[in-house]
Design a protein around this motif. Sequence first.
Motif, PDB file in Angstrom:
ATOM      1  N   HIS A  66      59.848  24.571  39.582  1.00 16.27           N
ATOM      2  CA  HIS A  66      60.860  25.208  40.570  1.00 16.27           C
ATOM      3  C   HIS A  66      62.607  25.350  39.539  1.00 16.27           C
ATOM      4  O   HIS A  66      63.953  25.515  39.643  1.00 16.27           O
ATOM      5  N   GLY A  67      61.913  26.023  38.119  1.00 18.59           N
ATOM      6  CA  GLY A  67      62.859  26.066  36.886  1.00 18.59           C
ATOM      7  C   GLY A  67      62.842  27.728  37.148  1.00 18.59           C
ATOM      8  O   GLY A  67      63.934  28.601  37.178  1.00 18.59           O
ATOM      9  N   VAL A  68      61.941  28.631  38.157  1.00 18.28           N
ATOM     10  CA  VAL A  68      62.116  30.462  38.623  1.00 18.28           C
ATOM     11  C   VAL A  68      61.492  30.302  39.701  1.00 18.28           C
ATOM     12  O   VAL A  68      60.396  29.950  40.238  1.00 18.28           O
ATOM     13  N   SER A  69      62.315  31.426  39.939  1.00 16.71           N
ATOM     14  CA  SER A  69      61.292  31.838  41.873  1.00 16.71           C
ATOM     15  C   SER A  69      62.076  33.246  41.917  1.00 16.71           C
ATOM     16  O   SER A  69      61.535  33.451  42.819  1.00 16.71           O
ATOM     17  N   LYS A  70      62.831  33.597  41.032  1.00 14.56           N
ATOM     18  CA  LYS A  70      62.670  35.146  41.311  1.00 14.56           C
ATOM     19  C   LYS A  70      61.951  35.792  41.232  1.00 14.56           C
ATOM     20  O   LYS A  70      61.369  35.825  40.167  1.00 14.56           O
ATOM     21  N   PRO A  71      60.931  36.854  42.232  1.00 13.32           N
ATOM     22  CA  PRO A  71      59.704  37.246  41.897  1.00 13.32           C
ATOM     23  C   PRO A  71      60.114  38.546  40.402  1.00 13.32           C
ATOM     24  O   PRO A  71      59.115  39.458  40.249  1.00 13.32           O
ATOM     25  N   PHE A  72      60.933  38.809  40.803  1.00 13.28           N
ATOM     26  CA  PHE A  72      61.425  39.935  39.619  1.00 13.28           C
ATOM     27  C   PHE A  72      61.719  39.207  38.612  1.00 13.28           C
ATOM     28  O   PHE A  72      62.046  40.363  37.835  1.00 13.28           O
ATOM     29  N   ALA A  73      61.699  38.083  38.200  1.00 12.30           N
ATOM     30  CA  ALA A  73      62.139  37.411  37.075  1.00 12.30           C
ATOM     31  C   ALA A  73      60.868  37.524  35.376  1.00 12.30           C
ATOM     32  O   ALA A  73      59.962  38.033  36.065  1.00 12.30           O
ATOM     33  N   ASP A  74      62.318  38.175  34.726  1.00  7.17           N
ATOM     34  CA  ASP A  74      61.101  38.660  33.552  1.00  7.17           C
ATOM     35  C   ASP A  74      59.719  37.573  33.361  1.00  7.17           C
ATOM     36  O   ASP A  74      60.538  36.474  33.225  1.00  7.17           O
ATOM     37  N   PRO A  75      58.663  38.188  33.036  1.00  7.51           N
ATOM     38  CA  PRO A  75      57.549  37.420  32.511  1.00  7.51           C
ATOM     39  C   PRO A  75      57.793  36.801  31.416  1.00  7.51           C
ATOM     40  O   PRO A  75      56.841  35.258  31.517  1.00  7.51           O
ATOM     41  N   LYS A  76      58.599  37.469  30.230  1.00  7.27           N
ATOM     42  CA  LYS A  76      58.301  36.387  29.692  1.00  7.27           C
ATOM     43  C   LYS A  76      58.625  35.194  29.647  1.00  7.27           C
ATOM     44  O   LYS A  76      58.554  34.343  29.397  1.00  7.27           O
ATOM     45  N   TYR A  77      60.297  35.002  30.738  1.00 10.18           N
ATOM     46  CA  TYR A  77      60.828  33.755  30.763  1.00 10.18           C
ATOM     47  C   TYR A  77      60.370  32.938  31.515  1.00 10.18           C
ATOM     48  O   TYR A  77      60.349  31.562  31.443  1.00 10.18           O
ATOM     49  N   VAL A  78      59.034  33.194  32.373  1.00  9.94           N
ATOM     50  CA  VAL A  78      58.449  32.766  33.265  1.00  9.94           C
ATOM     51  C   VAL A  78      57.377  31.565  32.620  1.00  9.94           C
ATOM     52  O   VAL A  78      57.326  30.508  32.692  1.00  9.94           O
ATOM     53  N   MET A  79      56.743  33.071  31.474  1.00 14.15           N
ATOM     54  CA  MET A  79      56.374  32.005  30.757  1.00 14.15           C
ATOM     55  C   MET A  79      56.018  31.111  29.607  1.00 14.15           C
ATOM     56  O   MET A  79      56.315  29.964  29.276  1.00 14.15           O
TER      57      MET A  79
END
Length: 109
Positions: free
Chosen positions: A52-65
């Motif tokens: 539950h740290g990231v939910s925005k679809p346009f979040a930077d992929p590097k940040y998601v990973m």
Amino acid sequence: MADYKDVYESFWKQIIEDEKGNINKDQLMKELSDYKYLLDSIPSVYEEVTCHGVSKPFADPKYVMESHREAFINRRYALEDLKNMSVMAKHYSPFEKVVSLGAIEEYLK
């Protein structure tokens, strides 16, 4: 982020236009429907893999990973690391090793 005109020309144009440059409305609707599905689905996947740290679809992929790596432990690597941290315990059989709680806590920081 790439220029939207370049993206259209290099990707979408061949999908939604015919040879004369006319937009195939039915194909456009299909592509937009698929895109909507992705926009609706991505937040739940991101939330799951980032605790539950990231939910925005346009979040930077590097940040998601990076958030995923921070939230989860690779069991194979963790087991190997814990085995390497283990020591023989005098009060156990000679075939058993232990890892101290302090060492585990330090490992998980």
